[in-house]
Write an enzyme that holds these catalytic residues in place. Sequence first.
Site, PDB file in Angstrom:
ATOM      1  CD  GLU A  93      -1.469  -9.166  -4.397  1.00 59.02           C
ATOM      2  OE1 GLU A  93      -1.975  -9.399  -3.299  1.00 59.02           O
ATOM      3  OE2 GLU A  93      -1.905  -8.312  -5.187  1.00 59.02           O
ATOM      4  CB  CYS A 106       0.649  -3.618 -11.725  1.00 57.20           C
ATOM      5  SG  CYS A 106       0.550  -2.840 -10.112  1.00 57.20           S
ATOM      6  CB  CYS A 113       3.655  -0.907   2.206  1.00 58.19           C
ATOM      7  SG  CYS A 113       4.036   0.839   1.907  1.00 58.19           S
ATOM      8  CB  CYS A 117      -2.161   4.427   2.798  1.00 59.30           C
ATOM      9  SG  CYS A 117      -0.685   5.254   2.194  1.00 59.30           S
ATOM     10  CB  CYS A 120      -3.342   0.793   0.998  1.00 62.93           C
ATOM     11  SG  CYS A 120      -2.225  -0.280   0.066  1.00 62.93           S
ATOM     12  CB  CYS A 333      -2.571  -3.300  -5.299  1.00 60.83           C
ATOM     13  SG  CYS A 333      -1.830  -3.593  -6.879  1.00 60.83           S
TER      14      CYS A 333
HETATM   15  N1  SAH Z   1       3.253   2.916  -2.534  1.00 59.36           N
HETATM   16  C1  SAH Z   1       3.027   3.517  -3.788  1.00 59.36           C
HETATM   17  C2  SAH Z   1       2.725   2.528  -4.903  1.00 59.36           C
HETATM   18  C3  SAH Z   1       1.806   1.402  -4.571  1.00 59.36           C
HETATM   19  S1  SAH Z   1       0.144   1.810  -4.225  1.00 59.36           S
HETATM   20  C4  SAH Z   1       1.937   4.555  -3.683  1.00 59.36           C
HETATM   21  O1  SAH Z   1       1.260   4.621  -2.660  1.00 59.36           O
HETATM   22  O2  SAH Z   1       1.801   5.313  -4.628  1.00 59.36           O
HETATM   23  C5  SAH Z   1      -0.456   2.201  -5.857  1.00 59.36           C
HETATM   24  C6  SAH Z   1      -1.767   2.948  -5.871  1.00 59.36           C
HETATM   25  O3  SAH Z   1      -2.836   2.106  -5.433  1.00 59.36           O
HETATM   26  C7  SAH Z   1      -1.770   4.176  -4.969  1.00 59.36           C
HETATM   27  O4  SAH Z   1      -2.094   5.314  -5.688  1.00 59.36           O
HETATM   28  C8  SAH Z   1      -2.828   3.837  -3.961  1.00 59.36           C
HETATM   29  O5  SAH Z   1      -3.479   4.950  -3.558  1.00 59.36           O
HETATM   30  C9  SAH Z   1      -3.739   2.879  -4.699  1.00 59.36           C
HETATM   31  N2  SAH Z   1      -4.543   2.069  -3.795  1.00 59.36           N
HETATM   32  C10 SAH Z   1      -4.121   1.327  -2.759  1.00 59.36           C
HETATM   33  N3  SAH Z   1      -5.152   0.715  -2.141  1.00 59.36           N
HETATM   34  C11 SAH Z   1      -6.253   1.100  -2.806  1.00 59.36           C
HETATM   35  C12 SAH Z   1      -7.639   0.794  -2.655  1.00 59.36           C
HETATM   36  N4  SAH Z   1      -8.065   0.000  -1.687  1.00 59.36           N
HETATM   37  N5  SAH Z   1      -8.515   1.338  -3.518  1.00 59.36           N
HETATM   38  C13 SAH Z   1      -8.068   2.139  -4.515  1.00 59.36           C
HETATM   39  N6  SAH Z   1      -6.786   2.471  -4.701  1.00 59.36           N
HETATM   40  C14 SAH Z   1      -5.882   1.949  -3.859  1.00 59.36           C
HETATM   41 FE1  SF4 Z   2       2.121   1.620   0.913  1.00 54.47          FE
HETATM   42 FE2  SF4 Z   2      -0.343   1.126   0.072  1.00 54.47          FE
HETATM   43 FE3  SF4 Z   2       0.280   3.518   1.040  1.00 54.47          FE
HETATM   44 FE4  SF4 Z   2       1.267   2.757  -1.343  1.00 54.47          FE
HETATM   45  S1  SF4 Z   2      -0.898   3.085  -0.837  1.00 54.47           S
HETATM   46  S2  SF4 Z   2       2.364   3.750   0.351  1.00 54.47           S
HETATM   47  S3  SF4 Z   2       1.525   0.558  -0.963  1.00 54.47           S
HETATM   48  S4  SF4 Z   2       0.300   1.580   2.191  1.00 54.47           S
END
Ligand code: SAH
Ligand code: SF4
Length: 348
Positions: A93, A106, A113, A117, A120, A333
């Site tokens: 995306e 973005c 990934c 996390c 996410c 995202c």
């Molecule tokens: N992998 C990198 C960049 C992609 S994620 C990272 O983790 O920084 C980009 C941002 O989106 C991160 O700060 C992450 O914490 C946030 N993010 C991901 N899923 C989310 C969610 N469900 N609600 C709010 N923020 C989220």
């Molecule tokens: Fe990967 Fe999502 Fe964690 Fe960023 S926030 S490192 S995209 S799993």
Amino acid sequence: MTTNKYLPGITRDELKTIIKELGEPSYRANQIAEHIYRHRVTDPDKMSNLPQNLRGKLKELFFPFPVAVEECIAAGDQTQKLLLKLHDGNQIEMVMIPTAERMTFCLSTQAGCPVGCRFCASGAAGLARNLSAAEILAELFAGAEIHGSWPDNIVFMGIGEGLLNTGNLFHALEIITGHDYIGMSPRRITVSTSGIVPGIYKLAELGKEFTLALSLHAVNDEIRSSIIPDKLRYPIAEILQAADFYRNTAGRMVTFEYTLLAGVNDSPQDAETLARLANKHHAKINLIAYNPTSDKFKRPTDKVIEQFLHKAESICRNVTLRRERGGGKKAACGQLRLGKIQNDGNLS
Ligand code: SAH
Ligand code: SF4
């Protein structure tokens, strides 16, 4: 014959070599580079000042444009999301986020990934593969085609952990910032990481003023380990040391990204510790209200979010709150892609 290359991301030197091998005059290499990086034209058929036979040769020599727009979705407040299909069927995306003053894109760096996390959607199905530099750049070209120009800002906050794909991300960054290429200021580009320490040092070595966003999400390793699996998680102390190094080398303040999860990291004590940590490391804080992706976590109430914000602001001068809008299924995202995977094509 083929070059096994894509036009997005091709360097001027590579073009010169290819043009020489074709026996064409050397200025053709410049013309092609200008089409791609100045006029955003990557289809040889549209390179109007090239002779027909050269256009034909380019089409034979290079792979076709590496992404296809599968869907373009309005995600509220003028924000548009593109679901892009790669040549092997993987999906990624990119998001276009306009404000009154500027347009931000973005971009994703991986299909899936590996960090995983727990809050996410991007990491829920693991890593499919790294994106090539051409694919990362193709997101930018696809968005620019719709927007009608390059964006003002780019944030690598889409799907994936860019600092686990440094080779391809850094090549894309060179093209985006190079004076002979797209020529954007590194200051307008944010690389976001979950805290991949070796990657932060590598980014610092580039010696450019990229903005670094650190997805901290917790003020101690115990809380952080409940959010981020151990496999690719570094200790907070090491991450902050790398962040200090980055700030000193690149001369840029680092941003702490902090996704607020109810009952996990949203206490007043957390706000205070976070603010003190930000002060100590001369960092900014960007709070993000959790956008629900599963029932494992909950978004704090608006009242708790406001209290956290006020507490942090009372200690640290640089605090912002990003409210994920809509709360709809497709707003966060990675959710669009995940929906496709889970529903085998039937996006709900
Ligand atoms: N992998 C990198 C960049 C992609 S994620 C990272 O983790 O920084 C980009 C941002 O989106 C991160 O700060 C992450 O914490 C946030 N993010 C991901 N899923 C989310 C969610 N469900 N609600 C709010 N923020 C989220
Ligand atoms: Fe990967 Fe999502 Fe964690 Fe960023 S926030 S490192 S995209 S799993």
